[in-house]
Design an enzyme around this catalytic site. Structure first.
Site, PDB file in Angstrom:
ATOM      1  N   LEU A   1       9.870   8.295  -5.439  1.00 47.09           N
ATOM      2  CA  LEU A   1      10.342   9.617  -5.036  1.00 47.09           C
ATOM      3  C   LEU A   1       9.561  10.161  -3.849  1.00 47.09           C
ATOM      4  O   LEU A   1      10.141  10.590  -2.848  1.00 47.09           O
ATOM      5  CB  LEU A   1      10.255  10.600  -6.209  1.00 47.09           C
ATOM      6  CG  LEU A   1      11.293  10.439  -7.306  1.00 47.09           C
ATOM      7  CD1 LEU A   1      11.128  11.530  -8.361  1.00 47.09           C
ATOM      8  CD2 LEU A   1      12.703  10.479  -6.741  1.00 47.09           C
ATOM      9  N   TYR A   2       8.255  10.146  -3.956  1.00 48.08           N
ATOM     10  CA  TYR A   2       7.418  10.712  -2.894  1.00 48.08           C
ATOM     11  C   TYR A   2       7.593   9.940  -1.590  1.00 48.08           C
ATOM     12  O   TYR A   2       7.863  10.521  -0.528  1.00 48.08           O
ATOM     13  CB  TYR A   2       5.961  10.687  -3.341  1.00 48.08           C
ATOM     14  CG  TYR A   2       4.997  11.286  -2.348  1.00 48.08           C
ATOM     15  CD1 TYR A   2       5.238  12.522  -1.755  1.00 48.08           C
ATOM     16  CD2 TYR A   2       3.815  10.616  -2.011  1.00 48.08           C
ATOM     17  CE1 TYR A   2       4.344  13.076  -0.855  1.00 48.08           C
ATOM     18  CE2 TYR A   2       2.907  11.171  -1.119  1.00 48.08           C
ATOM     19  CZ  TYR A   2       3.174  12.395  -0.544  1.00 48.08           C
ATOM     20  OH  TYR A   2       2.286  12.939   0.353  1.00 48.08           O
ATOM     21  N   GLY A   3       7.469   8.623  -1.663  1.00 49.50           N
ATOM     22  CA  GLY A   3       7.563   7.806  -0.462  1.00 49.50           C
ATOM     23  C   GLY A   3       8.915   7.912   0.215  1.00 49.50           C
ATOM     24  O   GLY A   3       9.007   8.044   1.439  1.00 49.50           O
TER      25      GLY A   3
ATOM     26  N   SER B   1      11.124  10.364  -0.006  1.00 49.35           N
ATOM     27  CA  SER B   1      11.348  11.705   0.550  1.00 49.35           C
ATOM     28  C   SER B   1      10.641  11.852   1.894  1.00 49.35           C
ATOM     29  O   SER B   1      11.175  12.460   2.834  1.00 49.35           O
ATOM     30  CB  SER B   1      10.877  12.791  -0.429  1.00 49.35           C
ATOM     31  OG  SER B   1       9.461  12.831  -0.542  1.00 49.35           O
TER      32      SER B   1
END
Length: 244
Positions: free
Chosen positions: A151-153, A155
């Site tokens: 998710l973080y990467g 986004s």
């Protein structure tokens, strides 16, 4: 009239460090955050040094809240925002199959949707004036596959491309859009990672986490005229992790 900078997530960590450094340069800083007490403390500290600072309380969860913040900051800036620092973000870690739709929506809302609509609101006004600077916060894990960072990467990978798109759209009108891609950084938000942060940092040539001030220096550089010929760049400030 003082230059005005809007800094999301500006009440702690990297954002607060950026606010302090820009204020030292005579910039009127408008910081955004959810925690009112932390926000009031941040601007009180800046004002105590004789600098200009204001606080906007917002959880920045959707397009509407982004537009409201942009308009409020414009009012506080006497009709204009000259610098936008898209710093606010969340970074849940875990395998893809453990992430649910609520987490997905929350990450993409704050990390992608909010910067998108802040730029949509503010960049055209900068373009009309013929000058402005936008700095987006990315991450080194947007550049390689890292377990638990889906998710973080992803986004922030979206932010990397948007940085280039916005540079193409608004650069010809004098608006510089760039990104800073930090590595592991010691902040209030990453303290919970404990030794995990040190292990992640050990993979890079620098062999240690960054301080918030070190990341802030790169952001301030790109936000000011010292970087006047830099458009659409992603500056890696990751201790060399993505270079090896």
């Amino acid at each position: 009239m003082a230059t005005t900078a809007l800094i999301t997530g500006g009440t702690s960590g990297i954002g607060r460090a950026v606010a302090g450094k820009l204020a030292e340069l005579g910039v009127h800083v408008v910081v955004v955050g959810r925690n009112v007490k932390r926000g009031e403390t941040t601007i009180a500290d800046i004002r105590a040094a004789g600098r200009l600072a204001d606080f906007i309380a917002s959880d920045l969860q959707d397009a509407s809240s982004a537009r409201q913040v942009a308009r409020k900051a414009t009012e506080l800036g006497n009709g204009q925002v000259d610098i936008l620092i898209n710093n606010a973000g969340i970074y849940p870690f875990g395998p893809t199959h453990e992430m649910d739709e609520g987490q997905f929506d929350k990450v993409y809302s704050l990390n992608v949707k909010v910067p998108y609509f802040l730029v949509a609101e503010l960049a055209p006004q900068m373009a009309k004036r013929g000058k402005g600077a936008i700095v987006n916060l990315s991450t080194m894990v947007a550049d390689y596959g890292a377990s638990g960072m889906s998710l973080y990467g992803s986004s922030k990978a979206a932010i990397n491309l948007l940085t280039k798109v916005w540079a193409a759209e608004y650069g010809p009108s004098g608006v510089r859009v760039n990104a800073v891609s930090p590595g592991p950084t010691r902040t209030e938000g990453t303290d919970a990672m404990g030794e995990g942060l040190e292990r992640l940092a050990a993979e890079a040539p620098a062999g240690r986490p960054a301080t918030a001030d070190e990341i802030a220096e790169a952001i301030v550089f790109l936000a000011t005229d010292r970087a006047s010929f830099i458009h659409g760049a992603k500056l890696a400030v990751d201790g060399g992790r993505t270079a090896v």
